[in-house]
Motif scaffolding. Structure first.
Motif, PDB file in Angstrom:
ATOM      1  N   ALA A   4       0.837  -1.203   0.000  1.00 26.12           N
ATOM      2  CA  ALA A   4       0.000   0.000   0.000  1.00 26.12           C
ATOM      3  C   ALA A   4       0.872   1.253   0.000  1.00 26.12           C
ATOM      4  CB  ALA A   4      -0.932  -0.006   1.210  1.00 26.12           C
ATOM      5  N   ALA A   5       1.974   1.219   0.736  1.00 27.58           N
ATOM      6  CA  ALA A   5       2.879   2.366   0.784  1.00 27.58           C
ATOM      7  C   ALA A   5       3.479   2.661  -0.585  1.00 27.58           C
ATOM      8  CB  ALA A   5       3.985   2.125   1.811  1.00 27.58           C
ATOM      9  N   ASP A   6       3.670   1.628  -1.409  1.00 28.44           N
ATOM     10  CA  ASP A   6       4.206   1.814  -2.754  1.00 28.44           C
ATOM     11  C   ASP A   6       3.171   2.428  -3.693  1.00 28.44           C
ATOM     12  OD1 ASP A   6       6.637   0.536  -2.028  1.00 28.44           O
ATOM     13  OD2 ASP A   6       5.751  -1.434  -2.454  1.00 28.44           O
ATOM     14  N   ILE A   7       1.910   2.098  -3.493  1.00 33.10           N
ATOM     15  CA  ILE A   7       0.829   2.505  -4.389  1.00 33.10           C
ATOM     16  C   ILE A   7       0.218   3.851  -4.008  1.00 33.10           C
ATOM     17  CG2 ILE A   7      -1.505   1.897  -5.168  1.00 33.10           C
ATOM     18  CD1 ILE A   7      -0.670  -1.033  -4.949  1.00 33.10           C
ATOM     19  N   MET A   8       0.143   4.115  -2.735  1.00 33.68           N
ATOM     20  CA  MET A   8      -0.580   5.289  -2.227  1.00 33.68           C
ATOM     21  C   MET A   8      -0.034   6.614  -2.741  1.00 33.68           C
ATOM     22  SD  MET A   8       0.818   5.675   1.636  1.00 33.68           S
ATOM     23  CE  MET A   8       2.427   6.396   1.932  1.00 33.68           C
ATOM     24  N   HIS A   9      -0.900   7.589  -2.651  1.00 36.85           N
ATOM     25  CA  HIS A   9      -0.494   8.979  -2.850  1.00 36.85           C
ATOM     26  C   HIS A   9      -0.121   9.484  -1.455  1.00 36.85           C
ATOM     27  CE1 HIS A   9      -0.439  12.959  -4.641  1.00 36.85           C
ATOM     28  NE2 HIS A   9      -0.955  13.370  -3.512  1.00 36.85           N
ATOM     29  N   PRO A  10       1.147   9.800  -1.222  1.00 36.59           N
ATOM     30  CA  PRO A  10       1.552  10.230   0.129  1.00 36.59           C
ATOM     31  C   PRO A  10       1.060  11.640   0.442  1.00 36.59           C
ATOM     32  CG  PRO A  10       3.402  10.375  -1.370  1.00 36.59           C
ATOM     33  CD  PRO A  10       2.268   9.768  -2.153  1.00 36.59           C
ATOM     34  N   GLY A  11       1.106  11.971   1.704  1.00 38.17           N
ATOM     35  CA  GLY A  11       0.786  13.334   2.112  1.00 38.17           C
ATOM     36  C   GLY A  11      -0.685  13.616   2.272  1.00 38.17           C
ATOM     37  N   ALA A  12      -1.488  12.577   2.425  1.00 39.20           N
ATOM     38  CA  ALA A  12      -2.914  12.803   2.666  1.00 39.20           C
ATOM     39  C   ALA A  12      -3.073  13.602   3.957  1.00 39.20           C
ATOM     40  CB  ALA A  12      -3.646  11.469   2.771  1.00 39.20           C
ATOM     41  N   GLN A  13      -4.160  14.319   4.033  1.00 38.33           N
ATOM     42  CA  GLN A  13      -4.380  15.197   5.180  1.00 38.33           C
ATOM     43  C   GLN A  13      -5.734  14.902   5.818  1.00 38.33           C
ATOM     44  OE1 GLN A  13      -3.368  19.211   4.208  1.00 38.33           O
ATOM     45  NE2 GLN A  13      -4.428  20.038   5.977  1.00 38.33           N
ATOM     46  N   TRP A  14      -5.749  14.839   7.143  1.00 36.76           N
ATOM     47  CA  TRP A  14      -6.988  14.696   7.901  1.00 36.76           C
ATOM     48  C   TRP A  14      -7.788  15.995   7.834  1.00 36.76           C
ATOM     49  CZ3 TRP A  14      -7.759   9.996   9.757  1.00 36.76           C
ATOM     50  CH2 TRP A  14      -6.759   9.254  10.365  1.00 36.76           C
ATOM     51  N   ARG A 100     -13.870   3.542  -3.536  1.00 40.57           N
ATOM     52  CA  ARG A 100     -12.963   4.032  -4.574  1.00 40.57           C
ATOM     53  C   ARG A 100     -11.723   4.714  -4.007  1.00 40.57           C
ATOM     54  NH1 ARG A 100     -18.242   4.559  -5.636  1.00 40.57           N
ATOM     55  NH2 ARG A 100     -18.998   3.672  -7.573  1.00 40.57           N
ATOM     56  N   ARG A 101     -11.727   4.980  -2.707  1.00 38.61           N
ATOM     57  CA  ARG A 101     -10.587   5.628  -2.041  1.00 38.61           C
ATOM     58  C   ARG A 101     -10.365   4.922  -0.708  1.00 38.61           C
ATOM     59  NH1 ARG A 101     -14.112   9.879  -3.774  1.00 38.61           N
ATOM     60  NH2 ARG A 101     -13.180  11.168  -5.393  1.00 38.61           N
ATOM     61  N   LEU A 102      -9.098   4.736  -0.376  1.00 39.96           N
ATOM     62  CA  LEU A 102      -8.778   3.987   0.832  1.00 39.96           C
ATOM     63  C   LEU A 102      -7.635   4.655   1.579  1.00 39.96           C
ATOM     64  CD1 LEU A 102      -9.503   1.310   2.328  1.00 39.96           C
ATOM     65  CD2 LEU A 102      -7.728   0.210   0.952  1.00 39.96           C
ATOM     66  N   PRO A 103      -7.888   5.108   2.819  1.00 42.75           N
ATOM     67  CA  PRO A 103      -6.794   5.679   3.622  1.00 42.75           C
ATOM     68  C   PRO A 103      -5.762   4.603   3.956  1.00 42.75           C
ATOM     69  CG  PRO A 103      -8.933   6.258   4.548  1.00 42.75           C
ATOM     70  CD  PRO A 103      -9.172   5.204   3.514  1.00 42.75           C
ATOM     71  N   ASP A 118      -4.316   5.852  -8.489  1.00 44.32           N
ATOM     72  CA  ASP A 118      -3.109   5.221  -7.952  1.00 44.32           C
ATOM     73  C   ASP A 118      -3.041   3.756  -8.354  1.00 44.32           C
ATOM     74  OD1 ASP A 118      -2.285   7.585  -6.546  1.00 44.32           O
ATOM     75  OD2 ASP A 118      -3.752   7.099  -4.990  1.00 44.32           O
ATOM     76  N   LEU A 119      -4.188   3.071  -8.298  1.00 49.75           N
ATOM     77  CA  LEU A 119      -4.228   1.665  -8.708  1.00 49.75           C
ATOM     78  C   LEU A 119      -3.864   1.533 -10.181  1.00 49.75           C
ATOM     79  CD1 LEU A 119      -7.479   0.387  -6.958  1.00 49.75           C
ATOM     80  CD2 LEU A 119      -5.123  -0.014  -6.259  1.00 49.75           C
ATOM     81  N   ALA A 120      -4.399   2.419 -11.009  1.00 48.24           N
ATOM     82  CA  ALA A 120      -4.167   2.343 -12.449  1.00 48.24           C
ATOM     83  C   ALA A 120      -2.686   2.439 -12.796  1.00 48.24           C
ATOM     84  CB  ALA A 120      -4.950   3.448 -13.158  1.00 48.24           C
ATOM     85  N   LYS A 121      -1.934   3.135 -11.984  1.00 46.22           N
ATOM     86  CA  LYS A 121      -0.493   3.293 -12.235  1.00 46.22           C
ATOM     87  C   LYS A 121       0.312   2.050 -11.851  1.00 46.22           C
ATOM     88  CE  LYS A 121      -0.662   8.218 -11.233  1.00 46.22           C
ATOM     89  NZ  LYS A 121      -0.283   9.234 -10.241  1.00 46.22           N
ATOM     90  N   HIS A 122      -0.256   1.189 -11.012  1.00 45.59           N
ATOM     91  CA  HIS A 122       0.530   0.083 -10.450  1.00 45.59           C
ATOM     92  C   HIS A 122       0.005  -1.319 -10.752  1.00 45.59           C
ATOM     93  CE1 HIS A 122       1.868   3.510  -8.003  1.00 45.59           C
ATOM     94  NE2 HIS A 122       2.999   2.843  -7.950  1.00 45.59           N
ATOM     95  N   LEU A 123      -1.185  -1.423 -11.318  1.00 45.07           N
ATOM     96  CA  LEU A 123      -1.768  -2.743 -11.537  1.00 45.07           C
ATOM     97  C   LEU A 123      -1.848  -3.069 -13.026  1.00 45.07           C
ATOM     98  CD1 LEU A 123      -4.692  -2.637  -8.953  1.00 45.07           C
ATOM     99  CD2 LEU A 123      -2.346  -3.420  -8.616  1.00 45.07           C
ATOM    100  N   SER A 124      -2.004  -4.340 -13.326  1.00 44.16           N
ATOM    101  CA  SER A 124      -2.165  -4.771 -14.714  1.00 44.16           C
ATOM    102  C   SER A 124      -3.551  -4.372 -15.215  1.00 44.16           C
ATOM    103  CB  SER A 124      -2.003  -6.288 -14.807  1.00 44.16           C
ATOM    104  OG  SER A 124      -3.124  -6.933 -14.199  1.00 44.16           O
ATOM    105  N   GLU A 125      -3.721  -4.378 -16.518  1.00 43.79           N
ATOM    106  CA  GLU A 125      -5.020  -4.056 -17.103  1.00 43.79           C
ATOM    107  C   GLU A 125      -6.080  -5.031 -16.619  1.00 43.79           C
ATOM    108  OE1 GLU A 125      -5.111  -3.435 -21.334  1.00 43.79           O
ATOM    109  OE2 GLU A 125      -3.300  -2.195 -21.262  1.00 43.79           O
ATOM    110  N   GLU A 126      -5.706  -6.288 -16.481  1.00 43.49           N
ATOM    111  CA  GLU A 126      -6.652  -7.310 -16.013  1.00 43.49           C
ATOM    112  C   GLU A 126      -7.089  -7.018 -14.574  1.00 43.49           C
ATOM    113  OE1 GLU A 126      -6.406 -11.974 -14.867  1.00 43.49           O
ATOM    114  OE2 GLU A 126      -5.668 -11.457 -16.871  1.00 43.49           O
ATOM    115  N   GLN A 127      -6.147  -6.651 -13.705  1.00 44.74           N
ATOM    116  CA  GLN A 127      -6.483  -6.327 -12.316  1.00 44.74           C
ATOM    117  C   GLN A 127      -7.392  -5.099 -12.254  1.00 44.74           C
ATOM    118  OE1 GLN A 127      -2.300  -6.163 -11.054  1.00 44.74           O
ATOM    119  NE2 GLN A 127      -2.838  -7.538  -9.359  1.00 44.74           N
TER     120      GLN A 127
END
Length: 139
Positions: A4-14, A100-103, A118-127
């Motif tokens: 998840a740390a590899d895929i996520m967009h860092p710096g999310a804010q509460w 569609r979004r996951l902290p 974020d998923l689209a950048k890291h997963l296969s087309e099938e996934q």
């Protein structure tokens, strides 16, 4: 293993549960995001507010976004994923709850958010195709 740390967009804010929806909308615009995790007084996840929530659950019902708080929209059990979770866990969480979004949390602190982009950048087309089918099937 991709985490998840590899895929996520860092710096999310509460956004605090006590903050008003107009302030949440301003923060979303400033950060160019469509959702903010909501924190309780102990900085623990208690929900997520989306731009759609503000429109549908507040504005469209004639309510005042400067009087309604993020906490007013924080319903149900918030979903999240540990920063060290693998792709299968991420997809299972998002697909089973049709979200569609996951902290992303590490040591009880918000460290990022995972979105469809974020998923689209890291997963296969099938996934991605499988994810879209499962998440949007009930929408």
């Amino acid at each position: 293993m991709t985490t998840a740390a590899d895929i996520m967009h860092p710096g999310a804010q509460w956004i605090p549960a006590t903050q008003t929806l107009d302030r949440a909308a301003e923060l979303m615009a400033r950060l160019n995001v469509g959702a903010l995790p909501i924190s309780d007084k102990n900085e623990r996840l208690c929900g997520i507010v989306t731009d759609r929530d503000i429109v549908v659950q507040c504005v469209a019902k004639g309510r005042d976004p400067s009087a309604m708080t993020c906490g007013d929209l924080a319903k149900g059990t918030p979903r999240w994923i540990d920063a060290d979770a693998g792709v299968d866990e991420i997809l299972a969480e998002m697909e089973s709850h049709q979200i569609r979004r996951l902290p992303v949390i590490r040591n009880k602190k918000l460290v990022g958010m995972i979105s469809e982009a974020d998923l689209a950048k890291h997963l296969s087309e099938e996934q991605i195709a499988d994810f879209v089918e499962k998440v949007y099937a009930g929408s």
